[in-house]
Motif scaffolding. Structure first.
Motif, PDB file in Angstrom:
ATOM      1  N   ALA A 255       0.837  -1.204   0.000  1.00 57.99           N
ATOM      2  CA  ALA A 255       0.000   0.000   0.000  1.00 57.99           C
ATOM      3  C   ALA A 255       0.869   1.250   0.000  1.00 57.99           C
ATOM      4  O   ALA A 255       0.584   2.231  -0.701  1.00 57.99           O
ATOM      5  CB  ALA A 255      -0.931  -0.014   1.207  1.00 57.99           C
ATOM      6  N   PHE A 256       1.939   1.223   0.777  1.00 55.37           N
ATOM      7  CA  PHE A 256       2.890   2.341   0.805  1.00 55.37           C
ATOM      8  C   PHE A 256       3.518   2.540  -0.579  1.00 55.37           C
ATOM      9  O   PHE A 256       3.612   3.666  -1.090  1.00 55.37           O
ATOM     10  CB  PHE A 256       3.966   2.075   1.855  1.00 55.37           C
ATOM     11  CG  PHE A 256       5.153   2.992   1.778  1.00 55.37           C
ATOM     12  CD1 PHE A 256       4.999   4.364   1.941  1.00 55.37           C
ATOM     13  CD2 PHE A 256       6.431   2.488   1.552  1.00 55.37           C
ATOM     14  CE1 PHE A 256       6.104   5.219   1.872  1.00 55.37           C
ATOM     15  CE2 PHE A 256       7.531   3.329   1.475  1.00 55.37           C
ATOM     16  CZ  PHE A 256       7.370   4.696   1.637  1.00 55.37           C
ATOM     17  N   VAL A 264      -0.097   9.784  -4.188  1.00 58.06           N
ATOM     18  CA  VAL A 264      -1.120  10.002  -3.165  1.00 58.06           C
ATOM     19  C   VAL A 264      -0.478  10.296  -1.803  1.00 58.06           C
ATOM     20  O   VAL A 264      -0.971  11.105  -1.022  1.00 58.06           O
ATOM     21  CB  VAL A 264      -2.045   8.769  -3.068  1.00 58.06           C
ATOM     22  CG1 VAL A 264      -2.992   8.879  -1.872  1.00 58.06           C
ATOM     23  CG2 VAL A 264      -2.832   8.599  -4.354  1.00 58.06           C
ATOM     24  N   PHE A 265       0.636   9.659  -1.531  1.00 61.70           N
ATOM     25  CA  PHE A 265       1.357   9.876  -0.273  1.00 61.70           C
ATOM     26  C   PHE A 265       2.678  10.581  -0.565  1.00 61.70           C
ATOM     27  O   PHE A 265       3.369  10.221  -1.527  1.00 61.70           O
ATOM     28  CB  PHE A 265       1.636   8.539   0.423  1.00 61.70           C
ATOM     29  CG  PHE A 265       2.428   8.690   1.697  1.00 61.70           C
ATOM     30  CD1 PHE A 265       1.776   8.991   2.896  1.00 61.70           C
ATOM     31  CD2 PHE A 265       3.812   8.560   1.701  1.00 61.70           C
ATOM     32  CE1 PHE A 265       2.511   9.147   4.064  1.00 61.70           C
ATOM     33  CE2 PHE A 265       4.538   8.712   2.865  1.00 61.70           C
ATOM     34  CZ  PHE A 265       3.890   9.012   4.056  1.00 61.70           C
ATOM     35  N   PRO A 266       3.062  11.593   0.203  1.00 65.13           N
ATOM     36  CA  PRO A 266       2.324  12.123   1.358  1.00 65.13           C
ATOM     37  C   PRO A 266       1.393  13.251   0.955  1.00 65.13           C
ATOM     38  O   PRO A 266       1.769  14.116   0.172  1.00 65.13           O
ATOM     39  CB  PRO A 266       3.444  12.650   2.256  1.00 65.13           C
ATOM     40  CG  PRO A 266       4.518  13.068   1.298  1.00 65.13           C
ATOM     41  CD  PRO A 266       4.439  12.128   0.144  1.00 65.13           C
ATOM     42  N   SER A 267       0.198  13.240   1.515  1.00 66.89           N
ATOM     43  CA  SER A 267      -0.758  14.333   1.324  1.00 66.89           C
ATOM     44  C   SER A 267      -0.426  15.450   2.316  1.00 66.89           C
ATOM     45  O   SER A 267       0.528  15.339   3.104  1.00 66.89           O
ATOM     46  CB  SER A 267      -2.176  13.823   1.563  1.00 66.89           C
ATOM     47  OG  SER A 267      -2.295  13.367   2.913  1.00 66.89           O
ATOM     48  N   GLU A 268      -1.217  16.529   2.319  1.00 69.30           N
ATOM     49  CA  GLU A 268      -0.980  17.635   3.246  1.00 69.30           C
ATOM     50  C   GLU A 268      -1.013  17.166   4.698  1.00 69.30           C
ATOM     51  O   GLU A 268      -0.296  17.672   5.546  1.00 69.30           O
ATOM     52  CB  GLU A 268      -2.023  18.736   3.038  1.00 69.30           C
ATOM     53  CG  GLU A 268      -1.798  19.567   1.795  1.00 69.30           C
ATOM     54  CD  GLU A 268      -2.674  20.807   1.787  1.00 69.30           C
ATOM     55  OE1 GLU A 268      -3.352  21.071   2.819  1.00 69.30           O
ATOM     56  OE2 GLU A 268      -2.674  21.510   0.766  1.00 69.30           O
ATOM     57  N   GLU A 269      -1.856  16.166   4.963  1.00 66.15           N
ATOM     58  CA  GLU A 269      -1.986  15.657   6.330  1.00 66.15           C
ATOM     59  C   GLU A 269      -0.660  15.137   6.867  1.00 66.15           C
ATOM     60  O   GLU A 269      -0.384  15.216   8.062  1.00 66.15           O
ATOM     61  CB  GLU A 269      -3.028  14.533   6.360  1.00 66.15           C
ATOM     62  CG  GLU A 269      -3.250  13.921   7.729  1.00 66.15           C
ATOM     63  CD  GLU A 269      -4.230  12.763   7.703  1.00 66.15           C
ATOM     64  OE1 GLU A 269      -4.448  12.162   8.771  1.00 66.15           O
ATOM     65  OE2 GLU A 269      -4.764  12.461   6.610  1.00 66.15           O
TER      66      GLU A 269
END
Length: 282
Positions: A255-256, A264-269
């Motif tokens: 998934a990573f 998609v990763f890393p998003s703002e979060e």
């Protein structure tokens, strides 16, 4: 976790015999590093073995022979730090006790003094009763190990069930009684028929800690990586998978990878989003 650790009372040497008298069973697993030790410490399992099985589990070797005393001490230290509320057993590796009682005492002294673990474990039956007696006299708490003894498995005919004949079953009972008389406070019994393990448990007043020894013993022992299905296709007959951690880890890694490749990763979060006025350098 802090509240959990406060609620979990660490077993003592005296508890081992007391649990047997009361018929209270307990669980015994392995750990070889701080993280796994801290996870076991958060569980209800009472005992951790830092076993020479780390040769295979952590280092990919074919046997336990070849692990040194320094290797064991290196791995026992972080386990003790990670599991303050769990009884920790330090395994004595091949070559650290088979020359003399004096060598065994010196090796065990190092393990206890340098790691602060709760006891040492060594393999062997009647032939090691004098060594164990000398160690106990020197103030060293000793756990025995009979049946299949991995350090000498080749001389036993390989990794196979022990005590399968009347003569070999009788020898195991003699071994257990000799270790008890020498002062061992408990005995690991590995890969023996259930009926033999039951007889061993009745023959001595100290607890029998069974791995592949059936249900009629005082404690069940499993390698953590075995019981959590971290080895993939490797599964001894006596191992039950209580979780499937290997698959969960591979799924997480995939998934990573997928989110990394897709952006998609890393998003703002998961990013530091403070505005910074960057001077123009080009």
């Amino acid at each position: 976790m802090e509240d959990l650790n406060m609620a979990k009372r660490k077993m003592s040497i005296a508890d081992f015999k007391d649990y047997k008298k009361r018929g209270q069973k307990f669980a015994y697993v392995t750990a070889y590093d701080y993280t796994m030790a801290s996870i076991v410490n958060e569980s209800d399992c009472e005992v951790i073995l830092v076993g020479d099985s780390l040769a295979m589990v952590m280092l990919g070797r074919k046997t336990t022979v070849g692990i040194t005393l320094d290797d064991m001490i290196h791995h026992i230290k972080p386990v003790v730090l990670g599991a303050p509320n769990t009884f920790v057993v330090g395994d004595m590796p091949f070559g650290s006790y088979n020359i003399s009682a004096e060598q065994a005492i010196a090796s065990a002294n190092r393990i206890l003094m340098e790691t602060n673990c709760d006891c040492v474990k060594l393999e062997g039956g009647v032939e090691y009763k004098d060594t164990i007696a000398a160690m106990v006299k020197a103030g060293i708490p000793v756990m025995g190990h009979i049946g299949l003894t991995p350090q000498t498995a080749t001389s036993l005919g390989g990794f196979r069930v022990q005590g399968g004949t009347p003569e070999s079953a009788k020898k195991l009972i003699e071994d257990a009684k000799a270790l008890e008389a020498a002062g061992a406070f408990s005995i690991v019994v590995e890969c023996v028929p259930s009926v033999v393990a039951a007889a061993l448990s009745k023959a001595v007043e100290i607890p029998i800690l069974g791995i592949g020894a059936g249900p009629d013993v005082d404690c069940q022992v499993l390698v953590t990586q075995d019981m959590l299905d971290m080895y993939g296709d490797f599964k001894p007959k006596f191992v039950k998978h209580f979780a499937h951690i290997r698959k969960a880890m591979v799924d997480g890694l995939n998934a990573f990878h997928e989110e990394t490749v897709s952006g998609v990763f890393p998003s703002e979060e998961y990013s530091f989003n403070k505005n910074v006025d960057i001077p123009r350098l080009y």
